[in-house]
Enzyme design. Structure first.
Site, PDB file in Angstrom:
ATOM      1  N   ARG A  42       0.816  -1.207   0.000  1.00  0.00           N
ATOM      2  CA  ARG A  42       0.000   0.000   0.000  1.00  0.00           C
ATOM      3  C   ARG A  42       0.855   1.266   0.000  1.00  0.00           C
ATOM      4  O   ARG A  42       0.350   2.360   0.217  1.00  0.00           O
ATOM      5  CB  ARG A  42      -0.938   0.010   1.221  1.00  0.00           C
ATOM      6  CG  ARG A  42      -1.882  -1.176   1.253  1.00  0.00           C
ATOM      7  CD  ARG A  42      -2.746  -1.235   0.003  1.00  0.00           C
ATOM      8  NE  ARG A  42      -3.533  -2.476  -0.065  1.00  0.00           N
ATOM      9  CZ  ARG A  42      -4.245  -2.824  -1.125  1.00  0.00           C
ATOM     10  NH1 ARG A  42      -4.279  -2.059  -2.197  1.00  0.00           N
ATOM     11  NH2 ARG A  42      -4.919  -3.957  -1.117  1.00  0.00           N
ATOM     12  N   HIS A  72       7.269  -7.553  -7.042  1.00  0.00           N
ATOM     13  CA  HIS A  72       6.007  -6.894  -7.385  1.00  0.00           C
ATOM     14  C   HIS A  72       6.011  -5.488  -6.810  1.00  0.00           C
ATOM     15  O   HIS A  72       6.284  -5.276  -5.629  1.00  0.00           O
ATOM     16  CB  HIS A  72       4.831  -7.690  -6.805  1.00  0.00           C
ATOM     17  CG  HIS A  72       3.504  -7.386  -7.440  1.00  0.00           C
ATOM     18  ND1 HIS A  72       2.990  -6.120  -7.500  1.00  0.00           N
ATOM     19  CD2 HIS A  72       2.588  -8.205  -8.041  1.00  0.00           C
ATOM     20  CE1 HIS A  72       1.803  -6.165  -8.098  1.00  0.00           C
ATOM     21  NE2 HIS A  72       1.545  -7.417  -8.450  1.00  0.00           N
ATOM     22  N   TYR A  75       0.788  -1.641  -4.971  1.00  0.00           N
ATOM     23  CA  TYR A  75      -0.452  -1.375  -5.693  1.00  0.00           C
ATOM     24  C   TYR A  75      -0.703   0.121  -5.880  1.00  0.00           C
ATOM     25  O   TYR A  75      -1.426   0.528  -6.799  1.00  0.00           O
ATOM     26  CB  TYR A  75      -1.639  -1.979  -4.939  1.00  0.00           C
ATOM     27  CG  TYR A  75      -1.621  -3.488  -4.850  1.00  0.00           C
ATOM     28  CD1 TYR A  75      -1.387  -4.270  -5.977  1.00  0.00           C
ATOM     29  CD2 TYR A  75      -1.844  -4.137  -3.638  1.00  0.00           C
ATOM     30  CE1 TYR A  75      -1.380  -5.655  -5.901  1.00  0.00           C
ATOM     31  CE2 TYR A  75      -1.834  -5.520  -3.548  1.00  0.00           C
ATOM     32  CZ  TYR A  75      -1.602  -6.274  -4.685  1.00  0.00           C
ATOM     33  OH  TYR A  75      -1.590  -7.649  -4.606  1.00  0.00           O
ATOM     34  N   HIS A 112       1.290  -3.247 -12.005  1.00  0.00           N
ATOM     35  CA  HIS A 112       0.011  -2.992 -12.646  1.00  0.00           C
ATOM     36  C   HIS A 112       0.150  -1.716 -13.467  1.00  0.00           C
ATOM     37  O   HIS A 112       0.561  -0.687 -12.922  1.00  0.00           O
ATOM     38  CB  HIS A 112      -1.087  -2.805 -11.604  1.00  0.00           C
ATOM     39  CG  HIS A 112      -1.386  -4.041 -10.818  1.00  0.00           C
ATOM     40  ND1 HIS A 112      -2.402  -4.085  -9.868  1.00  0.00           N
ATOM     41  CD2 HIS A 112      -0.826  -5.278 -10.817  1.00  0.00           C
ATOM     42  CE1 HIS A 112      -2.446  -5.298  -9.329  1.00  0.00           C
ATOM     43  NE2 HIS A 112      -1.493  -6.033  -9.889  1.00  0.00           N
ATOM     44  N   GLU A 147       1.526  -6.232 -16.101  1.00  0.00           N
ATOM     45  CA  GLU A 147       0.589  -7.290 -15.741  1.00  0.00           C
ATOM     46  C   GLU A 147      -0.713  -7.146 -16.521  1.00  0.00           C
ATOM     47  O   GLU A 147      -1.236  -6.041 -16.690  1.00  0.00           O
ATOM     48  CB  GLU A 147       0.296  -7.263 -14.239  1.00  0.00           C
ATOM     49  CG  GLU A 147      -0.623  -8.367 -13.786  1.00  0.00           C
ATOM     50  CD  GLU A 147      -0.705  -8.490 -12.263  1.00  0.00           C
ATOM     51  OE1 GLU A 147      -1.719  -9.032 -11.788  1.00  0.00           O
ATOM     52  OE2 GLU A 147       0.222  -8.046 -11.572  1.00  0.00           O
ATOM     53  N   ASP A 181      -1.872 -12.838 -15.758  1.00  0.00           N
ATOM     54  CA  ASP A 181      -2.659 -13.255 -14.600  1.00  0.00           C
ATOM     55  C   ASP A 181      -3.896 -13.988 -15.091  1.00  0.00           C
ATOM     56  O   ASP A 181      -4.711 -13.428 -15.831  1.00  0.00           O
ATOM     57  CB  ASP A 181      -3.062 -12.030 -13.767  1.00  0.00           C
ATOM     58  CG  ASP A 181      -3.738 -12.406 -12.464  1.00  0.00           C
ATOM     59  OD1 ASP A 181      -4.806 -13.057 -12.519  1.00  0.00           O
ATOM     60  OD2 ASP A 181      -3.219 -12.057 -11.389  1.00  0.00           O
ATOM     61  N   HIS A 184      -7.237 -12.427 -14.095  1.00  0.00           N
ATOM     62  CA  HIS A 184      -7.469 -11.162 -14.772  1.00  0.00           C
ATOM     63  C   HIS A 184      -7.850 -11.343 -16.233  1.00  0.00           C
ATOM     64  O   HIS A 184      -8.805 -10.705 -16.708  1.00  0.00           O
ATOM     65  CB  HIS A 184      -6.209 -10.287 -14.688  1.00  0.00           C
ATOM     66  CG  HIS A 184      -5.868  -9.846 -13.308  1.00  0.00           C
ATOM     67  ND1 HIS A 184      -4.719  -9.138 -13.006  1.00  0.00           N
ATOM     68  CD2 HIS A 184      -6.502 -10.020 -12.130  1.00  0.00           C
ATOM     69  CE1 HIS A 184      -4.670  -8.899 -11.708  1.00  0.00           C
ATOM     70  NE2 HIS A 184      -5.746  -9.431 -11.155  1.00  0.00           N
ATOM     71  N   HIS A 216       0.788 -15.347 -13.174  1.00  0.00           N
ATOM     72  CA  HIS A 216       0.083 -15.352 -11.894  1.00  0.00           C
ATOM     73  C   HIS A 216      -1.038 -16.375 -12.023  1.00  0.00           C
ATOM     74  O   HIS A 216      -1.956 -16.194 -12.828  1.00  0.00           O
ATOM     75  CB  HIS A 216      -0.514 -13.983 -11.578  1.00  0.00           C
ATOM     76  CG  HIS A 216       0.472 -12.985 -11.087  1.00  0.00           C
ATOM     77  ND1 HIS A 216       0.182 -11.633 -10.991  1.00  0.00           N
ATOM     78  CD2 HIS A 216       1.739 -13.140 -10.642  1.00  0.00           C
ATOM     79  CE1 HIS A 216       1.239 -10.997 -10.521  1.00  0.00           C
ATOM     80  NE2 HIS A 216       2.192 -11.893 -10.304  1.00  0.00           N
ATOM     81  N   ASP A 229     -11.735  -8.110 -10.388  1.00  0.00           N
ATOM     82  CA  ASP A 229     -10.466  -8.688  -9.921  1.00  0.00           C
ATOM     83  C   ASP A 229     -10.709  -9.372  -8.582  1.00  0.00           C
ATOM     84  O   ASP A 229     -10.464  -8.804  -7.526  1.00  0.00           O
ATOM     85  CB  ASP A 229      -9.420  -7.572  -9.795  1.00  0.00           C
ATOM     86  CG  ASP A 229      -8.051  -8.083  -9.366  1.00  0.00           C
ATOM     87  OD1 ASP A 229      -7.905  -9.312  -9.189  1.00  0.00           O
ATOM     88  OD2 ASP A 229      -7.133  -7.264  -9.209  1.00  0.00           O
ATOM     89  N   HIS A 231      -9.692 -12.877  -6.910  1.00  0.00           N
ATOM     90  CA  HIS A 231      -8.976 -14.148  -6.951  1.00  0.00           C
ATOM     91  C   HIS A 231      -9.673 -15.198  -6.087  1.00  0.00           C
ATOM     92  O   HIS A 231     -10.271 -14.882  -5.054  1.00  0.00           O
ATOM     93  CB  HIS A 231      -7.546 -13.973  -6.435  1.00  0.00           C
ATOM     94  CG  HIS A 231      -6.697 -13.093  -7.301  1.00  0.00           C
ATOM     95  ND1 HIS A 231      -5.341 -12.951  -7.109  1.00  0.00           N
ATOM     96  CD2 HIS A 231      -6.999 -12.320  -8.369  1.00  0.00           C
ATOM     97  CE1 HIS A 231      -4.851 -12.124  -8.013  1.00  0.00           C
ATOM     98  NE2 HIS A 231      -5.846 -11.719  -8.777  1.00  0.00           N
ATOM     99  N   GLU A 261      -1.333 -16.460  -6.207  1.00  0.00           N
ATOM    100  CA  GLU A 261      -1.841 -15.316  -5.448  1.00  0.00           C
ATOM    101  C   GLU A 261      -3.239 -15.638  -4.920  1.00  0.00           C
ATOM    102  O   GLU A 261      -4.094 -14.770  -4.779  1.00  0.00           O
ATOM    103  CB  GLU A 261      -1.913 -14.076  -6.335  1.00  0.00           C
ATOM    104  CG  GLU A 261      -0.565 -13.583  -6.823  1.00  0.00           C
ATOM    105  CD  GLU A 261      -0.710 -12.350  -7.706  1.00  0.00           C
ATOM    106  OE1 GLU A 261       0.132 -11.469  -7.600  1.00  0.00           O
ATOM    107  OE2 GLU A 261      -1.678 -12.288  -8.501  1.00  0.00           O
TER     108      GLU A 261
END
Length: 284
Positions: A42, A72, A75, A112, A147, A181, A184, A216, A229, A231, A261
Site C-alpha cells: 500500500r 512486485h 499497488y 500494474h 501485468e 494473470d 485477470h 500469476h 479482480d 482471486h 496469489e
C-alpha cells in the site's frame, strides 16, 4: 530437484522478516520460486537491503535450485493517474525499485499498468510510457513486466493491444515483458477455459510469446468476462482445476515461473495447491 524441473511454482510471500525467512517459508511448502513486494503493497518506504543477507539469500536460492523470482511493485504505484502527486510517487518508486533490483538476485519486476482515472486510456498510456522511459536504461539487468488486468473501472492493460502499445513505445524494449494473470485475463474476456490455444495464439500475434516471462496462477470468484479482480483458490472458482491443469502443462508456457496469489489463510493451502500442480506436471 534440478533447475530444469518441469514446473516452477511458488506463492506470494512476505519479506517483512527478511529474504532468508521468505526462502525458508517457500522451501517448507515445496515451492521452487516465490513472488515478493518490493515494499509495503500500500506504499511507503522500502525495507533496507543488507548486503550480507542478500549474499546468503543468493547462496540459498542456488542451493535449493530455485527458479526465477518475481518482485512486485506496490499497488499504489499508478503511473497513469491524472493526479500529478500520484504520478510523481510512481516515478520515484519505480526508479528506486530499479536501483534495489540491481542488488537483488531477481531480474523480474512486475507492476500494474495503472488506472487513467478518467483522462482516457490514450493519455494514461502516454503517462506510463513517459515514466518508463525516464527511468529505464539499456544497461539495466531487470526485465520490467506489465501485468494483464481484468479491466475494472479505468484500468489500463485490459487488452493485449494496450500492453503491446506500451511496449512498442518504450525506448528499451529489450527490457520489457508481460506477466499473465489467469484470473485477470479470464475476467477481461479471454477464454482460457475453453480456448486456451486461441488466447495464447492471439497473445503471440499481438504481443509475442517471447515477451511472456511469468504467470500469476489464480482462479476467479467471478464469471467469465466480469471485469472484476477477485482471486479464488485453485479449483474453487469459475476457471476450475481442469483448465488450471491445461495451463500449467501447455507447451507454450513450459519453463515459465508460476506464482500463486490465491486467498489462503496460511501456507498449508499453498502447499496443497503446489502438490496438485506438480501432479499435473508429472502426468503430462
Amino acid at each position: 530437484m534440478a533447475h530444469t524441473h518441469t514446473l516452477i511454482v511458488g506463492p506470494h510471500t512476505s519479506i517483512a522478516k527478511g529474504y532468508l525467512a521468505a526462502l525458508k517459508d517457500a522451501c517448507a511448502i515445496g515451492a521452487s520460486t516465490f513472488q515478493f513486494f518490493t515494499r509495503n503493497p500500500r506504499g511507503g518506504a522500502a525495507r533496507a537491503l543488507d548486503p550480507e543477507e542478500i549474499a546468503a539469500f543468493s547462496k540459498g536460492l542456488a542451493a535449493h535450485h530455485f527458479g526465477p523470482l518475481l518482485a512486485h511493485a506496490p499497488y499504489t504505484m499508478n503511473m497513469a493517474s491524472k493526479t500529478e502527486k500520484t504520478r510523481a510517487f510512481a516515478a520515484e518508486t519505480f526508479a528506486d525499485d530499479l536501483k534495489r533490483m540491481a542488488q537483488l538476485p531477481c531480474t523480474l519486476y512486475n507492476f500494474h499498468p495503472g488506472s487513467h482515472t478518467g483522462q482516457g486510456a490514450a493519455v494514461g498510456i502516454d503517462e506510463i510510457v513517459d515514466i518508463l522511459n525516464g527511468a529505464m536504461t539499456h544497461e539495466q539487468t531487470t526485465t520490467v513486466l506489465l501485468e494483464t488486468m481484468s479491466g475494472k473501472g479505468t484500468e489500463i492493460g485490459r487488452s493485449f493491444e494496450e500492453l503491446a502499445e506500451i511496449i512498442a513505445r518504450v525506448e528499451v524494449p529489450e527490457h520489457m515483458g508481460v506477466c499473465l494473470d489467469t484470473c485477470h485475463v479470464y475476467s477481461a474476456g479471454y477464454d482460457i477455459v475453453h480456448d486456451l490455444d486461441g488466447v495464447l495464439k492471439h497473445f503471440d500475434d499481438v504481443v509475442g510469446l517471447d515477451r511472456l516471462k511469468a504467470v500469476h496462477l489464480n482462479d476467479s470468484k467471478t464469471e467469465f468476462g466480469s471485469h472484476k479482480d477477485r482471486h479464488e483458490k485453485l479449483g474453487a472458482g469459475s476457471i476450475g482445476w481442469d483448465a488450471v491443469g491445461r495451463i500449467v502443462t501447455h507447451p507454450a508456457l513450459k519453463g515459465l515461473p508460476f506464482f500463486l496469489e490465491t486467498p489462503q489463510s496460511n501456507y498449508t493451502g499453498y502447499r496443497s495447491e503446489i502438490e496438485r500442480l506438480r501432479q499435473f506436471a508429472a502426468e503430462s
